[in-house]
Write an enzyme that holds these catalytic residues in place. Structure first.
Site, PDB file in Angstrom:
ATOM      1  CG  ASP A  51      -2.091  -1.228   0.866  1.00 41.94           C
ATOM      2  OD1 ASP A  51      -2.689  -1.561   0.696  1.00 41.94           O
ATOM      3  OD2 ASP A  51      -2.618  -1.073   2.320  1.00 41.94           O
ATOM      4  CG  MET A  52       1.679   5.934  -1.992  1.00 43.43           C
ATOM      5  SD  MET A  52       3.593   5.253  -1.450  1.00 43.43           S
ATOM      6  CE  MET A  52       3.747   4.343  -3.529  1.00 43.43           C
TER       7      MET A  52
ATOM      8  CD  GLN B 140      -0.525   8.138  -2.513  1.00 41.65           C
ATOM      9  OE1 GLN B 140       0.413   8.864  -2.704  1.00 41.65           O
ATOM     10  NE2 GLN B 140      -1.181   7.668  -0.620  1.00 41.65           N
TER      11      GLN B 140
ATOM     12  NE  ARG C 268     -11.318   4.625   3.083  1.00 44.23           N
ATOM     13  CZ  ARG C 268      -9.689   4.379   2.779  1.00 44.23           C
ATOM     14  NH1 ARG C 268      -9.681   3.047   4.299  1.00 44.23           N
ATOM     15  NH2 ARG C 268      -9.293   4.946   2.987  1.00 44.23           N
TER      16      ARG C 268
ATOM     17  CB  ALA D 144      -6.552   8.078   2.012  1.00 44.57           C
TER      18      ALA D 144
ATOM     19  NE  ARG E 274      -4.787  -1.101  -4.217  1.00 44.98           N
ATOM     20  CZ  ARG E 274      -4.314  -1.846  -3.003  1.00 44.98           C
ATOM     21  NH1 ARG E 274      -3.934  -0.838  -1.668  1.00 44.98           N
ATOM     22  NH2 ARG E 274      -4.462  -2.994  -2.412  1.00 44.98           N
TER      23      ARG E 274
HETATM   24  C1  FAD Z   1      -8.833  -1.290  -3.475  1.00 44.74           C
HETATM   25  C2  FAD Z   1      -8.282   0.351  -3.062  1.00 44.74           C
HETATM   26  C3  FAD Z   1      -7.304   0.378  -2.128  1.00 44.74           C
HETATM   27  C4  FAD Z   1      -6.770   1.595  -1.911  1.00 44.74           C
HETATM   28  N1  FAD Z   1      -5.805   1.587  -0.878  1.00 44.74           N
HETATM   29  C5  FAD Z   1      -4.486   3.407  -1.236  1.00 44.74           C
HETATM   30  C6  FAD Z   1      -3.494   3.370  -0.942  1.00 44.74           C
HETATM   31  O1  FAD Z   1      -2.772   2.384  -0.536  1.00 44.74           O
HETATM   32  N2  FAD Z   1      -3.053   4.632  -0.516  1.00 44.74           N
HETATM   33  C7  FAD Z   1      -4.149   5.167   0.098  1.00 44.74           C
HETATM   34  O2  FAD Z   1      -3.586   6.763  -0.473  1.00 44.74           O
HETATM   35  N3  FAD Z   1      -5.515   5.678  -0.894  1.00 44.74           N
HETATM   36  C8  FAD Z   1      -5.617   3.989  -0.857  1.00 44.74           C
HETATM   37  N4  FAD Z   1      -7.176   3.542  -1.313  1.00 44.74           N
HETATM   38  C9  FAD Z   1      -7.993   4.810  -0.821  1.00 44.74           C
HETATM   39  C10 FAD Z   1      -8.275   5.930  -2.004  1.00 44.74           C
HETATM   40  O3  FAD Z   1      -6.755   6.915  -2.415  1.00 44.74           O
HETATM   41  C11 FAD Z   1      -9.067   7.175  -1.788  1.00 44.74           C
HETATM   42  O4  FAD Z   1      -9.547   8.095  -0.796  1.00 44.74           O
HETATM   43  C12 FAD Z   1     -10.884   6.632  -1.693  1.00 44.74           C
HETATM   44  O5  FAD Z   1     -10.668   5.035  -2.679  1.00 44.74           O
HETATM   45  C13 FAD Z   1     -11.573   7.407  -2.345  1.00 44.74           C
HETATM   46  O6  FAD Z   1     -11.718   7.701  -2.912  1.00 44.74           O
HETATM   47  P1  FAD Z   1     -12.796   7.904  -4.618  1.00 44.74           P
HETATM   48  O7  FAD Z   1     -11.813   6.946  -6.019  1.00 44.74           O
HETATM   49  O8  FAD Z   1     -13.653   6.677  -4.391  1.00 44.74           O
HETATM   50  O9  FAD Z   1     -13.436   8.459  -5.434  1.00 44.74           O
HETATM   51  P2  FAD Z   1     -13.774  10.063  -4.216  1.00 44.74           P
HETATM   52  O10 FAD Z   1     -14.069  11.199  -5.178  1.00 44.74           O
HETATM   53  O11 FAD Z   1     -13.073  10.120  -2.952  1.00 44.74           O
HETATM   54  O12 FAD Z   1     -15.705   8.841  -4.097  1.00 44.74           O
HETATM   55  C14 FAD Z   1     -15.878   8.759  -5.816  1.00 44.74           C
HETATM   56  C15 FAD Z   1     -17.725   8.496  -4.763  1.00 44.74           C
HETATM   57  O13 FAD Z   1     -17.289   7.219  -4.332  1.00 44.74           O
HETATM   58  C16 FAD Z   1     -18.043   6.694  -3.103  1.00 44.74           C
HETATM   59  N5  FAD Z   1     -16.969   7.400  -2.147  1.00 44.74           N
HETATM   60  C17 FAD Z   1     -15.788   7.197  -1.750  1.00 44.74           C
HETATM   61  N6  FAD Z   1     -14.753   6.890  -1.133  1.00 44.74           N
HETATM   62  C18 FAD Z   1     -16.434   6.334  -0.048  1.00 44.74           C
HETATM   63  C19 FAD Z   1     -16.483   6.130   1.296  1.00 44.74           C
HETATM   64  N7  FAD Z   1     -15.639   5.712   1.707  1.00 44.74           N
HETATM   65  N8  FAD Z   1     -17.313   5.941   1.435  1.00 44.74           N
HETATM   66  C20 FAD Z   1     -18.752   5.688   1.096  1.00 44.74           C
HETATM   67  N9  FAD Z   1     -18.381   6.291  -0.299  1.00 44.74           N
HETATM   68  C21 FAD Z   1     -17.675   6.490  -1.024  1.00 44.74           C
HETATM   69  C22 FAD Z   1     -18.901   8.234  -2.947  1.00 44.74           C
HETATM   70  O14 FAD Z   1     -20.272   7.723  -4.308  1.00 44.74           O
HETATM   71  C23 FAD Z   1     -18.075   9.118  -4.099  1.00 44.74           C
HETATM   72  O15 FAD Z   1     -19.137  10.794  -3.986  1.00 44.74           O
HETATM   73  C24 FAD Z   1      -7.465   3.008  -1.678  1.00 44.74           C
HETATM   74  C25 FAD Z   1      -8.964   2.108  -2.040  1.00 44.74           C
HETATM   75  C26 FAD Z   1      -9.306   1.400  -3.503  1.00 44.74           C
HETATM   76  C27 FAD Z   1     -10.459   1.193  -3.423  1.00 44.74           C
END
Ligand code: FAD
Length: 307
Positions: A131-132, A163, A289, A189, A184
């Site tokens: 993970d990052m 990211q 989250r 986040a 990935r």
């Molecule tokens: C499999 C996976 C692995 C990840 N690994 C990392 C990592 O290693 N390092 C890192 O920095 N980040 C990681 N993340 C988190 C990522 O960077 C984002 O913070 C997170 O996925 C929210 O971004 P989004 O692309 O869903 O878009 P956003 O623009 O945040 O959201 C788009 C839409 O998705 C839905 N949504 C988004 N988040 C949520 C939530 N928490 N609850 C409910 N609905 C939501 C909503 O409908 C929202 O309008 C990971 C995410 C996933 C899915």
């Protein structure tokens, strides 16, 4: 503003201690599979039955001594054993600070190296996703993944995370692709300063789409980690237009989030991997989250009220 608040809460050690010890599993169960290995294996079986693969994350970060780091690595060894024995469709995701990066870089390196070697020796071969974390860790994390991937037996068994909010990501993607490393792609986040990261959602999203197209054209098996429906539609349209096979990459989403969309993608023949976190150290994960979607407080309140 709420995003910043929840990210600060994620970083508060005092609140984390209170929450993890007093609020317990009910508080977190919408997004975390439980505290024990048996809980996450149970969740993995259910998600596999729904047609999705899984990546298991033993929650935790920034351990402060070597014993804690060794204990987290031991849990991942056990997970790989269980995945192999049950033939689950699952791999593992880990954080370098959970493997002891802040304590001793050599220790973190050796622990991850052992896990990748174990994954590579399994039949079928398994995979370790690193993970990052926040930006100070990016150079060391990418360096470690590239170093491990250079070991011939490990090729294809260890991957990185990029990211799209980071300015540096396009250049990092180029280097990883040159080495044939699986990526990935996520938005990111953590709270990052404007000197290193895009601050506007429109810029983060545009960079995601740009990088997504580069990844899909690369011929390497990557993961598109997002719940953003508009971006997912763009990825589906791009793959279809460019004749990119549906089994040549995967979408990835977090456990408990947009389960409707996960199932729609499976039904349409796309590959879907669900990232399932478990363990006692759920507090920072849950706060991130909430930062992404403060309305999640509602789901958590519902879990607390449920008998
Ligand atoms: C499999 C996976 C692995 C990840 N690994 C990392 C990592 O290693 N390092 C890192 O920095 N980040 C990681 N993340 C988190 C990522 O960077 C984002 O913070 C997170 O996925 C929210 O971004 P989004 O692309 O869903 O878009 P956003 O623009 O945040 O959201 C788009 C839409 O998705 C839905 N949504 C988004 N988040 C949520 C939530 N928490 N609850 C409910 N609905 C939501 C909503 O409908 C929202 O309008 C990971 C995410 C996933 C899915």
């Amino acid at each position: 503003m709420l995003r910043a608040l929840f990210i600060s809460l994620a970083e508060s050690r005092a609140l984390r201690g209170i929450a993890e010890h007093s609020l317990g599993q009910k508080f977190s169960s919408r997004f975390v599979a439980g505290t024990q290995i048996g809980d996450v294996l149970q969740a993995t079986r259910k998600v596999n039955l729904l047609g999705c693969s899984v990546s298991i994350d033993n929650l935790g970060e920034n351990v402060t001594n070597a014993d804690e780091a060794r204990a987290s690595a031991a849990i991942y060894h056990q997970l790989l054993d269980e995945i192999g024995a049950e033939k689950l469709n699952a791999n593992i995701s880990l954080k370098l600070t959970h493997m002891g990066l802040d304590v001793d870089q050599r220790l973190a390196h050796d622990q991850v190296s052992n896990l990748v070697a174990k994954a590579a020796a399994m039949n079928p071969r398994n995979f370790v996703r690193v993970d990052m974390e926040g930006s100070p860790y990016i150079p060391r994390t990418l360096e470690l993944v590239r170093e491990l991937h250079r070991v011939p037996q490990n090729q294809g068994c260890v991957g990185a995370v990029i990211q799209s909010y980071m300015h540096r990501s396009e250049s990092d993607v180029e280097k990883l692709l040159a080495d044939g490393i699986r990526i990935r792609l996520c938005k990111g986040a953590y709270k990052e300063p404007h000197e290193v990261a895009f601050q506007k959602k429109s810029e983060v999203d545009a960079n995601y789409v740009k990088l997504m197209k580069i990844l899909l054209k690369s011929g390497i098996y990557h993961g598109l980690a997002t719940h953003d429906e508009s971006i997912i539609h763009q990825a589906e349209a791009f793959a279809t237009r460019e004749n990119i096979a549906r089994d040549s990459f995967e979408f990835q989403m977090l456990y408990g989030i947009r389960r409707d969309l996960q199932q729609r993608l499976v039904k349409d023949g796309w590959r879907m991997r669900v990232y399932i976190p478990f363990g006692t150290e759920w507090y920072p994960y849950l706060m991130r989250r909430l930062a992404e979607r403060p309305a999640n407080v509602f789901f958590i309140a519902k879990n607390l009220l449920r008998r």
